[in-house]
Structure formats: structure tokens, C-alpha cells
Design an enzyme around this catalytic site. Structure first.
Site, short mmCIF file in Angstrom:
data_model
loop_
_atom_site.label_atom_id
_atom_site.label_comp_id
_atom_site.label_asym_id
_atom_site.label_seq_id
_atom_site.Cartn_x
_atom_site.Cartn_y
_atom_site.Cartn_z
N LEU A 43 89.18 -21.04 -23.40
CA LEU A 43 89.68 -19.84 -23.24
C LEU A 43 89.58 -19.42 -21.77
O LEU A 43 88.71 -19.64 -21.06
CB LEU A 43 88.85 -18.68 -23.88
N SER A 46 86.19 -18.75 -19.86
CA SER A 46 85.21 -19.35 -20.54
C SER A 46 84.24 -20.18 -19.58
O SER A 46 83.35 -20.78 -19.95
CB SER A 46 85.84 -20.48 -21.46
N LYS A 48 85.83 -22.51 -16.98
CA LYS A 48 86.31 -23.79 -16.53
C LYS A 48 86.32 -23.98 -14.99
O LYS A 48 85.72 -25.00 -14.74
CB LYS A 48 87.69 -23.98 -16.93
N SER A 116 94.83 -25.12 -21.31
CA SER A 116 95.34 -26.26 -22.12
C SER A 116 95.12 -26.23 -23.47
O SER A 116 94.33 -26.84 -24.29
CB SER A 116 94.84 -27.68 -21.56
N1 LIG Z 1 77.21 -21.09 -18.45
C1 LIG Z 1 78.37 -20.54 -17.67
N2 LIG Z 1 79.45 -21.42 -17.19
C2 LIG Z 1 80.57 -21.00 -16.69
N3 LIG Z 1 80.58 -19.59 -16.43
C3 LIG Z 1 79.64 -18.79 -16.77
C4 LIG Z 1 78.48 -19.15 -17.43
N4 LIG Z 1 77.84 -18.11 -17.66
C5 LIG Z 1 78.50 -17.07 -17.19
N5 LIG Z 1 79.75 -17.48 -16.59
C6 LIG Z 1 80.48 -16.28 -15.84
O1 LIG Z 1 81.86 -16.52 -16.48
C7 LIG Z 1 83.09 -16.49 -15.74
C8 LIG Z 1 83.90 -17.41 -16.03
O2 LIG Z 1 85.13 -17.42 -15.06
P1 LIG Z 1 85.99 -18.54 -14.64
O3 LIG Z 1 87.09 -18.13 -13.75
O4 LIG Z 1 85.38 -19.74 -14.38
O5 LIG Z 1 86.77 -18.79 -16.06
P2 LIG Z 1 87.93 -19.76 -16.40
O6 LIG Z 1 87.89 -20.57 -17.73
O7 LIG Z 1 88.52 -20.62 -15.34
O8 LIG Z 1 89.20 -18.89 -16.68
P3 LIG Z 1 90.80 -18.89 -16.53
O9 LIG Z 1 91.37 -19.57 -17.60
O10 LIG Z 1 91.28 -17.35 -16.64
O11 LIG Z 1 90.96 -19.34 -15.02
C9 LIG Z 1 82.40 -16.39 -14.47
O12 LIG Z 1 82.39 -14.96 -14.01
C10 LIG Z 1 81.07 -17.10 -14.47
O13 LIG Z 1 80.23 -16.44 -13.49
MG LIG Z 2 90.23 -20.66 -13.95
#
Ligand SMILES: Nc1ncnc2c1ncn2[C@@H]1O[C@H](COP(=O)(O)OP(=O)(O)OP(=O)(O)O)[C@@H](O)[C@H]1O
Ligand SMILES: [Mg+2]
Length: 206
Positions: A43, A46, A48, A116
Site C-alpha cells: 500500500l 507501506s 517501499k 503494483s
Molecule cells: N519498517 C519500516 N519500513 C519502511 N518505512 C517505515 C518503517 N517504519 C516506519 N516507516 C515510515 O513509513 C513511511 C513509508 O513511506 P514511503 O514513502 O517509503 O512509502 P511508499 O510505500 O513508498 O508509499 P507510496 O506508494 O505512496 O510511494 C516513511 O515515513 C517511513 O519513515
Molecule cells: Mg514511494
């Protein structure tokens, strides 16, 4: 329709494959590590992008060539003609899958950070390079992701300002057999990165 091989058949007929002089194996020997795709799925919020970049930074310290392919960035260029309809999401992932494969064939560890959401799309990306595809499921509850909301987009999705948002009014199909499943709501960022690096070592990729 999903998973129907959308755009998979070339339009041109008079095209011939030209074998490369320098093979992937040659390049892997040169770089002293193997090319692979690490495909993050999960999501929004999450983790990524955070983990893809964290793993890339760790690998970089070890002298390993990497590239992060990130959702919004790709939509600024290669995929700027695509929106978020199911068909466009499928084409988005198909192109990323092909780009990932190119980087793998250049012996680069490529890390993709795309929601995805469709299982069939991820399967298509995997089928392009089945031996070099590591699916990492950022398995994080919607509640946790929504609480994080670093881009403020869940708020917009709840208010109806953004439509077809994964987890709210568009589906997310969780992987059934990912190579790695990380509960980023429970594990720290560093723990998640170590787990992925350890896995790459176990598989003999680095
Ligand atoms: N174990 C962890 N792994 C990854 N991120 C974490 C974790 N614990 C806390 N976080 C926090 O959760 C957030 C994740 O955001 P991120 O932008 O990486 O998500 P994303 O999956 O890339 O979202 P999007 O699909 O909107 O791009 C960050 O603020 C990060 O600091
Ligand atoms: Mg992202």
C-alpha cells in the site's frame, strides 16, 4: 481485462533479435555481483521507497551498482502518458517490468517501488525474468499506512479529492508467495533493510 497480455505482441513483423557481444554473465563477472530485480509491493506509505533507497544505500557502501525505479518519478517521464485506470496501471507495470529486466541484464541490482496492486501484473513482471525477481511484500495494515500518510494522500482519498486510490476505493491484491514479507508496522527500517541484504547474500546475489 487484467492479465490478458495487453500490448505483449510486437506490432512490427520485420524485427530480428541481435545477440549482445557482452553477455549478462560477462558483466556480472566484471561487477562481481549478480543483477537482480527487487520488486517492492504494498500500500501507499507501506515503506517501499524508504526500503528500496535504504537497501540501495547499503549496497552502494559495499561497492554494488544499484538503481531505484520509483513510482511517481517514472510517471514524470517514461510513463507520463498513463493514469490510474486498471488498464493504465497494467501498462505502467508492464513497462517497469521491461525496464527492470534491462537493468538486470546490465548486472545492476534494480529496486522497484510501485504499489503494483494487481497480482496478475506482478506475475507478468516476474515472468519476464523468473530467476531474477525477488518480490518483497511490505505487509502493513491500512490503519498504519493511513496514520503515517507522509504525502497527505489518504486524507485526499477519504475526502474524495483523489479517486481510485489503492486500499480505499481501488483494490490491493496481496502476494501469495513473495520471496520476502516484511511487516513494516512491526519491524524497524534497519531491521527490514538487514533482512533484505541477508537474503541477497543467502541467494548468492552479492
Ligand atoms: N519498517 C519500516 N519500513 C519502511 N518505512 C517505515 C518503517 N517504519 C516506519 N516507516 C515510515 O513509513 C513511511 C513509508 O513511506 P514511503 O514513502 O517509503 O512509502 P511508499 O510505500 O513508498 O508509499 P507510496 O506508494 O505512496 O510511494 C516513511 O515515513 C517511513 O519513515
Ligand atoms: Mg514511494
Amino acid at each position: 481485462m487484467k492479465g490478458d497480455g495487453f500490448m505483449s505482441i510486437p506490432k512490427s513483423q520485420n524485427i530480428t533479435w541481435h545477440e549482445r557481444t557482452i553477455s549478462t554473465a560477462d558483466l556480472e563477472q566484471l561487477h562481481n555481483h549478480r543483477g537482480t530485480t527487487i520488486w517492492f509491493t504494498g500500500l501507499s506509505a507501506s515503506g517501499k521507497s524508504t526500503l528500496a533507497n535504504g537497501v540501495a544505500a547499503e549496497l552502494h557502501k559495499q561497492g554494488i551498482s544499484t538503481i531505484v525505479l520509483d513510482g511517481d518519478n517514472i510517471r514524470h517521464g517514461l510513463n507520463k502518458d498513463l493514469g490510474f485506470s486498471p488498464q493504465d496501471r497494467t501498462e505502467n507495470i508492464r513497462r517497469i517490468g521491461e525496464v527492470a529486466k534491462l537493468f538486470t541484464s546490465a548486472a545492476v541490482i534494480n529496486l522497484t517501488a510501485f504499489i503494483s496492486p494487481y497480482r496478475s501484473d506482478r506475475q507478468l513482471a516476474r515472468d519476464l525474468q523468473p530467476d531474477k525477481f525477488i518480490e518483497v511484500f511490505c505487509d502493513t495494515s491500512l490503519d498504519t499506512c493511513e496514520e503515517r500518510d507522509p504525502k497527505g494522500i489518504y486524507k485526499k482519498a477519504r475526502s474524495g479529492e483523489i479517486k481510485e486510490f489503492t486500499g480505499i476505493d481501488a483494490p490491493y491484491e496481496a502476494p501469495e508467495n513473495p520471496e520476502l514479507r516484511l511487516d513494516t508496522g512491526e519491524m524497524t527500517i534497519d531491521e527490514c533493510i538487514s533482512k533484505i541484504i541477508g537474503y541477497l547474500g543467502d541467494r548468492g546475489i552479492i
